[in-house]
Design a protein around this motif. Structure first.
Motif, PDB file in Angstrom:
ATOM      1  N   VAL A 104       0.845  -1.146   0.153  1.00 18.10           N
ATOM      2  CA  VAL A 104      -0.104  -0.036   0.090  1.00 18.10           C
ATOM      3  C   VAL A 104       0.967   1.250  -0.190  1.00 18.10           C
ATOM      4  O   VAL A 104       1.759   1.276   0.819  1.00 18.10           O
ATOM      5  CB  VAL A 104      -0.871  -0.128   1.113  1.00 18.10           C
ATOM      6  CG1 VAL A 104      -1.796   1.236   1.239  1.00 18.10           C
ATOM      7  CG2 VAL A 104      -1.785  -1.058   1.298  1.00 18.10           C
ATOM      8  N   TYR A 105       0.676   2.109  -0.938  1.00 12.79           N
ATOM      9  CA  TYR A 105       1.462   3.334  -1.094  1.00 12.79           C
ATOM     10  C   TYR A 105       0.509   4.503  -0.717  1.00 12.79           C
ATOM     11  O   TYR A 105      -0.153   4.659  -1.780  1.00 12.79           O
ATOM     12  CB  TYR A 105       2.005   3.350  -2.378  1.00 12.79           C
ATOM     13  CG  TYR A 105       2.874   4.769  -2.468  1.00 12.79           C
ATOM     14  CD1 TYR A 105       4.148   5.009  -1.851  1.00 12.79           C
ATOM     15  CD2 TYR A 105       2.403   5.802  -3.600  1.00 12.79           C
ATOM     16  CE1 TYR A 105       4.578   6.233  -2.166  1.00 12.79           C
ATOM     17  CE2 TYR A 105       3.171   6.783  -3.599  1.00 12.79           C
ATOM     18  CZ  TYR A 105       4.175   7.317  -2.831  1.00 12.79           C
ATOM     19  OH  TYR A 105       4.832   8.416  -3.237  1.00 12.79           O
ATOM     20  N   GLU A 106       0.972   5.388   0.300  1.00 13.97           N
ATOM     21  CA  GLU A 106      -0.034   6.663   0.490  1.00 13.97           C
ATOM     22  C   GLU A 106       1.069   7.819  -0.447  1.00 13.97           C
ATOM     23  O   GLU A 106       2.143   8.082  -0.002  1.00 13.97           O
ATOM     24  CB  GLU A 106       0.087   6.796   1.871  1.00 13.97           C
ATOM     25  CG  GLU A 106      -0.587   8.166   2.226  1.00 13.97           C
ATOM     26  CD  GLU A 106      -0.640   8.624   3.638  1.00 13.97           C
ATOM     27  OE1 GLU A 106      -1.048   9.722   4.024  1.00 13.97           O
ATOM     28  OE2 GLU A 106      -0.141   7.856   4.401  1.00 13.97           O
ATOM     29  N   ASN A 124      12.489   5.131   2.455  1.00 12.64           N
ATOM     30  CA  ASN A 124      11.477   4.104   2.646  1.00 12.64           C
ATOM     31  C   ASN A 124      10.187   4.083   2.196  1.00 12.64           C
ATOM     32  O   ASN A 124       9.479   2.997   1.660  1.00 12.64           O
ATOM     33  CB  ASN A 124      11.777   3.581   4.289  1.00 12.64           C
ATOM     34  CG  ASN A 124      12.911   3.056   4.742  1.00 12.64           C
ATOM     35  OD1 ASN A 124      13.722   2.580   3.804  1.00 12.64           O
ATOM     36  ND2 ASN A 124      13.248   3.200   5.943  1.00 12.64           N
ATOM     37  N   HIS A 125       9.594   5.188   2.292  1.00 12.68           N
ATOM     38  CA  HIS A 125       8.190   5.487   1.823  1.00 12.68           C
ATOM     39  C   HIS A 125       8.299   5.197   0.362  1.00 12.68           C
ATOM     40  O   HIS A 125       7.355   4.912  -0.128  1.00 12.68           O
ATOM     41  CB  HIS A 125       7.942   6.827   2.232  1.00 12.68           C
ATOM     42  CG  HIS A 125       6.533   7.298   1.908  1.00 12.68           C
ATOM     43  ND1 HIS A 125       5.158   6.735   2.423  1.00 12.68           N
ATOM     44  CD2 HIS A 125       6.061   8.171   0.762  1.00 12.68           C
ATOM     45  CE1 HIS A 125       4.348   7.212   1.739  1.00 12.68           C
ATOM     46  NE2 HIS A 125       4.599   8.183   1.001  1.00 12.68           N
ATOM     47  N   GLY A 126       9.261   5.691  -0.215  1.00 17.08           N
ATOM     48  CA  GLY A 126       9.201   5.594  -1.864  1.00 17.08           C
ATOM     49  C   GLY A 126       9.408   4.034  -2.249  1.00 17.08           C
ATOM     50  O   GLY A 126       9.208   3.672  -3.347  1.00 17.08           O
ATOM     51  N   ALA A 127      10.082   3.281  -1.290  1.00 11.89           N
ATOM     52  CA  ALA A 127      10.282   1.635  -1.688  1.00 11.89           C
ATOM     53  C   ALA A 127       8.790   1.182  -2.094  1.00 11.89           C
ATOM     54  O   ALA A 127       8.980   0.250  -3.070  1.00 11.89           O
ATOM     55  CB  ALA A 127      10.912   1.109  -0.554  1.00 11.89           C
ATOM     56  N   ASP A 128       7.739   1.474  -1.314  1.00 12.76           N
ATOM     57  CA  ASP A 128       6.528   0.988  -1.793  1.00 12.76           C
ATOM     58  C   ASP A 128       5.982   1.216  -3.087  1.00 12.76           C
ATOM     59  O   ASP A 128       5.638   0.943  -3.997  1.00 12.76           O
ATOM     60  CB  ASP A 128       5.545   1.581  -0.672  1.00 12.76           C
ATOM     61  CG  ASP A 128       5.546   0.834   0.661  1.00 12.76           C
ATOM     62  OD1 ASP A 128       6.199  -0.353   0.864  1.00 12.76           O
ATOM     63  OD2 ASP A 128       5.112   1.443   1.755  1.00 12.76           O
ATOM     64  N   LEU A 129       6.474   2.524  -3.634  1.00 13.84           N
ATOM     65  CA  LEU A 129       6.107   3.038  -4.827  1.00 13.84           C
ATOM     66  C   LEU A 129       6.938   2.285  -5.940  1.00 13.84           C
ATOM     67  O   LEU A 129       6.335   1.867  -6.888  1.00 13.84           O
ATOM     68  CB  LEU A 129       6.357   4.570  -5.050  1.00 13.84           C
ATOM     69  CG  LEU A 129       6.275   5.196  -6.498  1.00 13.84           C
ATOM     70  CD1 LEU A 129       4.681   5.248  -6.669  1.00 13.84           C
ATOM     71  CD2 LEU A 129       6.390   6.655  -6.289  1.00 13.84           C
ATOM     72  N   GLU A 130       8.304   2.120  -5.426  1.00 12.65           N
ATOM     73  CA  GLU A 130       9.030   1.115  -6.298  1.00 12.65           C
ATOM     74  C   GLU A 130       8.282  -0.225  -6.713  1.00 12.65           C
ATOM     75  O   GLU A 130       8.356  -0.702  -7.719  1.00 12.65           O
ATOM     76  CB  GLU A 130      10.371   1.113  -5.851  1.00 12.65           C
ATOM     77  CG  GLU A 130      11.447   0.210  -6.816  1.00 12.65           C
ATOM     78  CD  GLU A 130      12.757   0.122  -6.356  1.00 12.65           C
ATOM     79  OE1 GLU A 130      13.645   0.002  -7.299  1.00 12.65           O
ATOM     80  OE2 GLU A 130      13.000   0.276  -4.939  1.00 12.65           O
ATOM     81  N   GLU A 131       8.165  -0.860  -5.518  1.00 12.36           N
ATOM     82  CA  GLU A 131       7.397  -2.089  -5.609  1.00 12.36           C
ATOM     83  C   GLU A 131       6.194  -2.016  -6.425  1.00 12.36           C
ATOM     84  O   GLU A 131       5.812  -2.954  -7.249  1.00 12.36           O
ATOM     85  CB  GLU A 131       7.021  -2.699  -4.312  1.00 12.36           C
ATOM     86  CG  GLU A 131       7.065  -4.064  -4.316  1.00 12.36           C
ATOM     87  CD  GLU A 131       7.089  -4.739  -2.768  1.00 12.36           C
ATOM     88  OE1 GLU A 131       6.529  -5.788  -2.645  1.00 12.36           O
ATOM     89  OE2 GLU A 131       7.664  -4.020  -1.911  1.00 12.36           O
ATOM     90  N   LEU A 132       5.246  -0.955  -6.308  1.00 11.93           N
ATOM     91  CA  LEU A 132       3.994  -0.913  -7.059  1.00 11.93           C
ATOM     92  C   LEU A 132       4.242  -0.623  -8.743  1.00 11.93           C
ATOM     93  O   LEU A 132       3.577  -1.378  -9.422  1.00 11.93           O
ATOM     94  CB  LEU A 132       3.211   0.218  -6.458  1.00 11.93           C
ATOM     95  CG  LEU A 132       2.469  -0.168  -5.263  1.00 11.93           C
ATOM     96  CD1 LEU A 132       1.582   1.292  -4.909  1.00 11.93           C
ATOM     97  CD2 LEU A 132       1.541  -1.244  -5.403  1.00 11.93           C
TER      98      LEU A 132
END
Length: 163
Positions: A104-106, A124-132
């Motif tokens: 989940v990316y906010e 670390n927050h951007g890592a979720d965006l990378e995974e998406l």
């Protein structure tokens, strides 16, 4: 007699606990889950239990297969209490059949000034965006754009602190 009495008290309470935990329902704001596969339903259920204090509302579900021939589900979830959540309350999410938890990316705007101690949190927050992005749930280049914006803010901070 005491055992019978204890069972009479315990059994009804056990039943209500079981019903409470299995009664998590998802709300679809569009018809994107009409023919949802068991994997998609399980992903939505996982997100519902991940945010137990909110009643998640889902929209824009899409399913595709990755290079490993595994199913990938993408969509948006809102944790807003409103029946008609605001557009900016939706968070992008994605999951693959071979992953444990949905990502989940906010999308939060990067502040114009950033303390260097907060840099790791934003990375670390951007890592979720990378995974998406790797899952194919957000447009290609989204993570690079995020990283460029973050680097610009960090460079600006570095320049201002050396003056």
């Amino acid at each position: 007699m005491k055992r019978f009495f204890a069972l009479c008290i315990l059994l009804p309470s056990l039943g209500s606990v079981a019903v409470h935990h299995t009664a998590a329902a998802q709300t679809m704001l569009d018809n994107s889950a009409q023919k949802a596969s068991p994997f998609v339903k399980e992903t939505l259920k996982s997100l519902t239990t991940r945010f137990p204090s909110a009643h998640p509302k889902f929209r824009k579900l899409s399913v595709h297969t990755n290079s490993d021939k595994k199913q990938v589900v993408c969509g948006q979830v809102s944790l807003s209490e409103n029946k008609a959540p605001a557009e900016d309350s939706f968070l992008s999410f994605g999951a693959s059949e071979d992953s444990e938890q949905p990502v989940v990316y906010e999308a939060r705007p990067i502040p114009s000034t950033l303390d260097s101690r907060e840099a790791n949190q934003w990375i670390n927050h951007g890592a979720d965006l990378e995974e998406l992005e790797e899952l194919g749930c957000v447009p290609e280049g989204s993570y690079r754009q995020y990283g460029d914006s973050l680097n610009k803010v960090l460079q600006e901070h570095k320049i201002n602190t050396t003056r």
